[in-house]
Design an enzyme around this catalytic site. Structure first.
Site, PDB file in Angstrom:
ATOM      1  N   TYR A 106     -33.885 -18.249 -43.247  1.00 16.71           N
ATOM      2  CA  TYR A 106     -32.303 -18.137 -42.785  1.00 16.71           C
ATOM      3  C   TYR A 106     -32.148 -17.400 -41.777  1.00 16.71           C
ATOM      4  O   TYR A 106     -33.005 -16.651 -41.064  1.00 16.71           O
ATOM      5  CB  TYR A 106     -31.475 -17.617 -44.099  1.00 16.71           C
ATOM      6  CG  TYR A 106     -31.569 -16.078 -44.198  1.00 16.71           C
ATOM      7  CD1 TYR A 106     -32.490 -15.586 -44.817  1.00 16.71           C
ATOM      8  CD2 TYR A 106     -30.487 -15.498 -43.808  1.00 16.71           C
ATOM      9  CE1 TYR A 106     -32.426 -14.088 -45.150  1.00 16.71           C
ATOM     10  CE2 TYR A 106     -30.369 -13.950 -43.969  1.00 16.71           C
ATOM     11  CZ  TYR A 106     -31.574 -13.522 -44.472  1.00 16.71           C
ATOM     12  OH  TYR A 106     -31.643 -12.230 -44.684  1.00 16.71           O
ATOM     13  N   LYS A 113     -37.712 -14.193 -41.674  1.00 16.97           N
ATOM     14  CA  LYS A 113     -36.338 -14.003 -42.526  1.00 16.97           C
ATOM     15  C   LYS A 113     -36.140 -14.957 -43.700  1.00 16.97           C
ATOM     16  O   LYS A 113     -35.601 -15.817 -43.669  1.00 16.97           O
ATOM     17  CB  LYS A 113     -35.237 -14.244 -41.334  1.00 16.97           C
ATOM     18  CG  LYS A 113     -33.969 -13.451 -41.863  1.00 16.97           C
ATOM     19  CD  LYS A 113     -33.092 -13.268 -40.538  1.00 16.97           C
ATOM     20  CE  LYS A 113     -31.778 -12.666 -40.921  1.00 16.97           C
ATOM     21  NZ  LYS A 113     -31.593 -11.653 -41.433  1.00 16.97           N
ATOM     22  N   GLU A 120     -37.154  -0.062 -42.146  1.00 15.85           N
ATOM     23  CA  GLU A 120     -35.965  -0.782 -41.859  1.00 15.85           C
ATOM     24  C   GLU A 120     -34.997  -0.599 -42.949  1.00 15.85           C
ATOM     25  O   GLU A 120     -35.512  -0.249 -44.187  1.00 15.85           O
ATOM     26  CB  GLU A 120     -35.987  -2.142 -41.671  1.00 15.85           C
ATOM     27  CG  GLU A 120     -36.643  -3.091 -42.561  1.00 15.85           C
ATOM     28  CD  GLU A 120     -36.653  -4.587 -42.101  1.00 15.85           C
ATOM     29  OE1 GLU A 120     -36.139  -5.208 -41.073  1.00 15.85           O
ATOM     30  OE2 GLU A 120     -37.349  -5.293 -42.736  1.00 15.85           O
ATOM     31  N   LEU A 156     -38.223  -6.879 -39.869  1.00  9.36           N
ATOM     32  CA  LEU A 156     -37.451  -7.870 -38.957  1.00  9.36           C
ATOM     33  C   LEU A 156     -37.220  -7.658 -37.649  1.00  9.36           C
ATOM     34  O   LEU A 156     -36.505  -6.589 -37.515  1.00  9.36           O
ATOM     35  CB  LEU A 156     -36.107  -8.709 -39.707  1.00  9.36           C
ATOM     36  CG  LEU A 156     -35.776  -9.821 -39.106  1.00  9.36           C
ATOM     37  CD1 LEU A 156     -36.286 -11.020 -39.667  1.00  9.36           C
ATOM     38  CD2 LEU A 156     -34.184  -9.936 -39.731  1.00  9.36           C
TER      39      LEU A 156
HETATM   40  N1  PDD Z   1     -29.816  -9.193 -41.970  1.00  7.68           N
HETATM   41  N2  PDD Z   1     -33.731  -6.257 -41.074  1.00  7.68           N
HETATM   42  C1  PDD Z   1     -33.380  -6.731 -42.284  1.00  7.68           C
HETATM   43  C2  PDD Z   1     -34.250  -6.739 -43.152  1.00  7.68           C
HETATM   44  C3  PDD Z   1     -32.432  -7.923 -42.068  1.00  7.68           C
HETATM   45  O1  PDD Z   1     -31.915  -8.722 -43.107  1.00  7.68           O
HETATM   46  C4  PDD Z   1     -31.387  -7.786 -41.024  1.00  7.68           C
HETATM   47  C5  PDD Z   1     -30.324  -8.591 -40.959  1.00  7.68           C
HETATM   48  C6  PDD Z   1     -31.825  -7.108 -39.849  1.00  7.68           C
HETATM   49  C7  PDD Z   1     -31.059  -7.061 -38.588  1.00  7.68           C
HETATM   50  O2  PDD Z   1     -31.156  -8.160 -38.026  1.00  7.68           O
HETATM   51  P1  PDD Z   1     -30.207  -8.480 -36.718  1.00  7.68           P
HETATM   52  O3  PDD Z   1     -29.750  -7.905 -35.744  1.00  7.68           O
HETATM   53  O4  PDD Z   1     -30.737  -9.875 -36.172  1.00  7.68           O
HETATM   54  O5  PDD Z   1     -29.126  -9.295 -37.530  1.00  7.68           O
HETATM   55  C8  PDD Z   1     -32.940  -6.131 -39.973  1.00  7.68           C
HETATM   56  C9  PDD Z   1     -28.588 -10.043 -42.042  1.00  7.68           C
HETATM   57  C10 PDD Z   1     -27.460  -9.525 -41.555  1.00  7.68           C
HETATM   58  C11 PDD Z   1     -28.418 -10.522 -43.395  1.00  7.68           C
HETATM   59  O6  PDD Z   1     -29.342 -10.698 -44.054  1.00  7.68           O
HETATM   60  O7  PDD Z   1     -27.484 -10.702 -43.803  1.00  7.68           O
END
Ligand code: PDD
Length: 279
Positions: A33, A147, A179, A203
């Site tokens: 996703y 993801k 993270e 990620l």
């Molecule tokens: N998640 N690390 C993880 C495990 C994440 O799920 C996310 C974002 C990030 C940050 O990535 P980005 O800057 O591309 O949003 C880092 C989204 C917001 C979610 O799962 O809802």
């Protein structure tokens, strides 16, 4: 204005959208996703999100017939159709619907779903005050750069954080922090701004990349290096980045104060630069 959904070529209201109970996303978490948002109606780094979606798909060996450009067009028309002032866009691709067998089904069309909801941003107060985080053992798999829909460890970690009165949980693997459950992590040591390196344990966040680039442009010493949990306690400042948290100061780690217990100046500078970028 309606919350809407796109399911394999069909548009409709989100509330009445559906997929098969035999969808492998539902039965196995067999999919990936993206979560994207708009700023002033413009989709934030859409190309980068779509690129990352294809990278995730490649890693789990799903191929879709839609080109990146086609996905961008669907996203743009969804934003337009839903008509929200700001939109939260969710894209999900699964291996498709098939009788439940672990082996990959042959000749099955992947399920492509997008939802377009009204975005509820975090309260501005939280950015001034900062948040508390806790550390948890990283029990996830070895491909955290994908993801994946398999978010159970993330959900458990986040719930654990909330029940402890914290905002986010940070994953620790082999003594190092990687993270958050839904965000990336940065720490400031003197004049150095450090974030854990990309690889299989985190990620590669789109916001993380934007913040790294902004910091470099501002002449800050941005670097990617492993940070031990012990070192994180000694950081002058800590902050989180992500689509939903933007640049969010952290003021407590496992009940211990970070720095002077207030949002730091380096974090404030990067927060401001980020806000300028999206305004
Ligand atoms: N998640 N690390 C993880 C495990 C994440 O799920 C996310 C974002 C990030 C940050 O990535 P980005 O800057 O591309 O949003 C880092 C989204 C917001 C979610 O799962 O809802």
């Amino acid at each position: 204005m309606p919350n809407i959904a796109y399911v394999n070529g069909r548009w409709g209201h989100l509330a009445s959208a559906s997929v098969s109970v035999e969808d492998r996303g539902f039965q196995f978490g067999d999919g990936v996703y993206e979560l994207i948002r708009t700023y002033h109606g413009t989709v934030f780094h859409l190309q980068e999100h779509i690129k990352r979606l294809y990278e995730s798909l490649k890693q789990i060996e799903i191929s879709i017939k839609e080109t990146p450009l086609r996905l961008e067009q669907i996203v743009q028309s969804g934003v337009k159709k839903s008509g929200h002032s700001e939109t939260k866009i969710y894209i999900q691709v699964t291996r498709g619907a098939a009788p439940r067998l672990h082996s990959f089904p042959k000749g099955v069309r992947p399920t492509l779903v997008m939802t377009f909801r009204k975005l509820d941003p975090l309260s501005p107060k939280i950015f001034n005050k900062g948040v508390a985080i806790i550390s948890v053992e990283d029990i996830r798999w070895g491909l955290c750069n994908v993801k994946s829909l398999n978010l159970l460890p993330n959900l458990l970690a986040r719930e654990h954080a909330l029940r402890s009165g914290a905002f986010e949980a940070i994953f620790v693997r082999d003594r190092f922090v990687w993270e958050g459950a839904g965000s990336n992590l940065f720490a400031v040591f003197g004049k150095k701004v450090v974030t854990p390196p990309v690889g299989h344990y985190l990620l590669s966040g789109i916001t993380r990349e934007v913040v790294l680039a902004l910091g470099k442009k501002m002449g800050l010493k941005m670097s990617e290096a492993k940070i031990s949990l012990a070192a994180l306690y000694r950081a002058d400042e800590v902050f989180l980045t992500g689509t939903t948290v933007e640049v969010l100061p952290v003021i407590r780690l496992n009940e211990k104060q970070i720095g002077d217990g207030r949002s730091g100046t380096m974090t404030a500078r990067l927060y401001e630069a980020f806000q300028n970028e999206v305004s």
